[in-house]
Design a protein around this motif. Structure first.
Motif, mmCIF file in Angstrom:
data_model
loop_
_atom_site.group_PDB
_atom_site.id
_atom_site.type_symbol
_atom_site.label_atom_id
_atom_site.label_comp_id
_atom_site.label_asym_id
_atom_site.label_seq_id
_atom_site.Cartn_x
_atom_site.Cartn_y
_atom_site.Cartn_z
ATOM 1 N N VAL A 112 0.843 -1.200 0.000
ATOM 2 C CA VAL A 112 0.000 0.000 0.000
ATOM 3 C C VAL A 112 0.875 1.246 0.000
ATOM 4 N N MET A 145 -9.867 4.666 -0.094
ATOM 5 C CA MET A 145 -8.960 4.843 1.034
ATOM 6 C C MET A 145 -9.610 4.378 2.327
ATOM 7 N N ARG A 163 -3.370 7.165 -6.521
ATOM 8 C CA ARG A 163 -4.253 8.015 -5.731
ATOM 9 C C ARG A 163 -5.658 7.425 -5.715
ATOM 10 N N PRO A 164 -5.928 6.480 -4.805
ATOM 11 C CA PRO A 164 -7.277 5.917 -4.699
ATOM 12 C C PRO A 164 -8.285 6.980 -4.283
ATOM 13 N N LEU A 172 1.317 4.094 -3.031
ATOM 14 C CA LEU A 172 1.091 5.528 -2.819
ATOM 15 C C LEU A 172 2.345 6.341 -3.170
ATOM 16 N N SER A 186 -2.071 -0.498 -4.443
ATOM 17 C CA SER A 186 -2.547 -0.122 -3.117
ATOM 18 C C SER A 186 -3.937 -0.669 -2.825
ATOM 19 N N LEU A 187 -4.724 -0.941 -3.866
ATOM 20 C CA LEU A 187 -6.062 -1.517 -3.678
ATOM 21 C C LEU A 187 -6.030 -3.038 -3.805
ATOM 22 N N VAL A 235 -11.599 8.564 -2.156
ATOM 23 C CA VAL A 235 -11.831 8.658 -0.713
ATOM 24 C C VAL A 235 -12.465 7.379 -0.192
ATOM 25 N N ILE A 252 -9.279 0.740 2.325
ATOM 26 C CA ILE A 252 -7.926 0.335 2.701
ATOM 27 C C ILE A 252 -7.781 0.339 4.227
ATOM 28 N N ALA A 253 -8.229 1.413 4.862
ATOM 29 C CA ALA A 253 -8.136 1.510 6.324
ATOM 30 C C ALA A 253 -8.935 0.399 6.998
ATOM 31 N N HIS A 310 -15.514 4.586 -8.786
ATOM 32 C CA HIS A 310 -14.697 5.741 -8.392
ATOM 33 C C HIS A 310 -14.798 6.819 -9.480
#
Length: 280
Positions: free
Chosen positions: A103, A118, A112-113, A107, A232-233, A115, A121-122, A279
């Motif tokens: 991830v 993101m 740039r995923p 980045l 990152s995704l 919002v 991801i969290a 997205h």
């Protein structure tokens, strides 16, 4: 959306492969399970080469071999951490680190995923942390050594994802072939140094080979997903595989899940939903 679907399917298959691998290690020797299962995976790659052709360039093989070494090192360090520390500390630390490495790399590379992605991801990081918890062991002070091993192990697993992503796009399955050749060679060398036999216990061979074939199938799906989507995704979705392992253990082996793990499975499903949202 195709990358999301591939990564989600990859997580399910990875979890199933881990479940079968766990069954195999209960019936056979660990080094034998690792080598034979990976030979089964290498066989699948060779069989699928004509279907997913690519250029066998030095770069493809070298990136693949580097990822294989990183993955094998991750396995060794993970077992070392488990041998000297609490699973309830080592497992979630390893899993979270293995997700965080790709991830952060994605980045840094400029991904740039959205919002919502993101947020997914969290939530995925939290899900991996929760589903990896094991409440069977009582609380005690965590020692530094096992935590360092867990962090290094997670970096190895995360490095596997990153290094495969760096292989040339037109290389087909050659990076995975390189990865398997490197990891098998390394594990065989370790077994020889440790004087451990690679002969499987009778009756464990079918489950061991099935685990290796499914593990390689998941690797193929990951490679396709990483080539078509943001690392990152994709890495977050793939790293949710412990949820499917837990569910299989629950319904096949009748193992009980604690409340924290059940919450982790719910968060994993929510993370997939958030990342899969369109997205703009």
């Amino acid at each position: 959306m195709t990358a999301v679907a591939l990564a989600t399917a990859c997580a399910v298959i990875f979890g199933t492969a881990d479940f079968l691998g766990g069954l195999a290690t209960r019936r056979s020797r660990v080094f034998a399970v690792v080598v034979i299962s990976q030979l089964g995976g290498l066989g699948l790659v060779c069989a699928l080469m004509p279907v997913l052709p690519g250029e066998a360039s030095p770069a493809a093989l070298l990136w693949g071999m580097a990822s294989g070494v990183a993955g094998a090192a991750g396995i060794v360090l993970f077992y070392q951490g488990l041998a000297s520390g609490m699973m309830s500390v080592v497992a979630p630390t390893t899993a979270t680190t293995s997700m965080a490495v790709p991830v952060v790399f994605g980045l840094i590379q400029g991904e740039r995923p959205s919002v919502t992605a993101m947020a997914g991801i969290a939530l995925g990081l939290l899900a991996v942390l929760l589903v990896s918890r094991d409440s069977a062991t009582g609380p005690s002070g965590a020692r530094l050594g096992p935590i360092v091993s867990a962090l290094a192990s997670g970096a190895g697993f995360g490095g596997f994802f990153v290094l495969l992503k760096l292989a040339p796009a037109g290389s087909g399955l050659w990076p995975l072939a390189g990865a398997r050749i490197a990891s098998i060679s390394l594990v065989v060398l370790l077994a020889l140094v440790a004087r451990r036999t690679l002969r499987p216990i009778p009756g464990a061979l079918p489950v061991t080979i099935a685990a290796g074939v499914l593990d390689m199938a998941a690797n193929i799906l990951y490679l396709l997903a990483a080539r078509g989507g943001m690392l990152s995704l994709v890495a977050v979705l793939v790293s949710l595989y412990p949820a499917s392992t837990l569910l299989l253990a629950r319904y096949v082996l009748d193992e009980r899940l604690n409340r924290v793990q059940i919450a982790g499975v719910g968060f994993a499903l929510s993370a997939v939903a958030l990342i899969a949202l369109p997205h703009t």
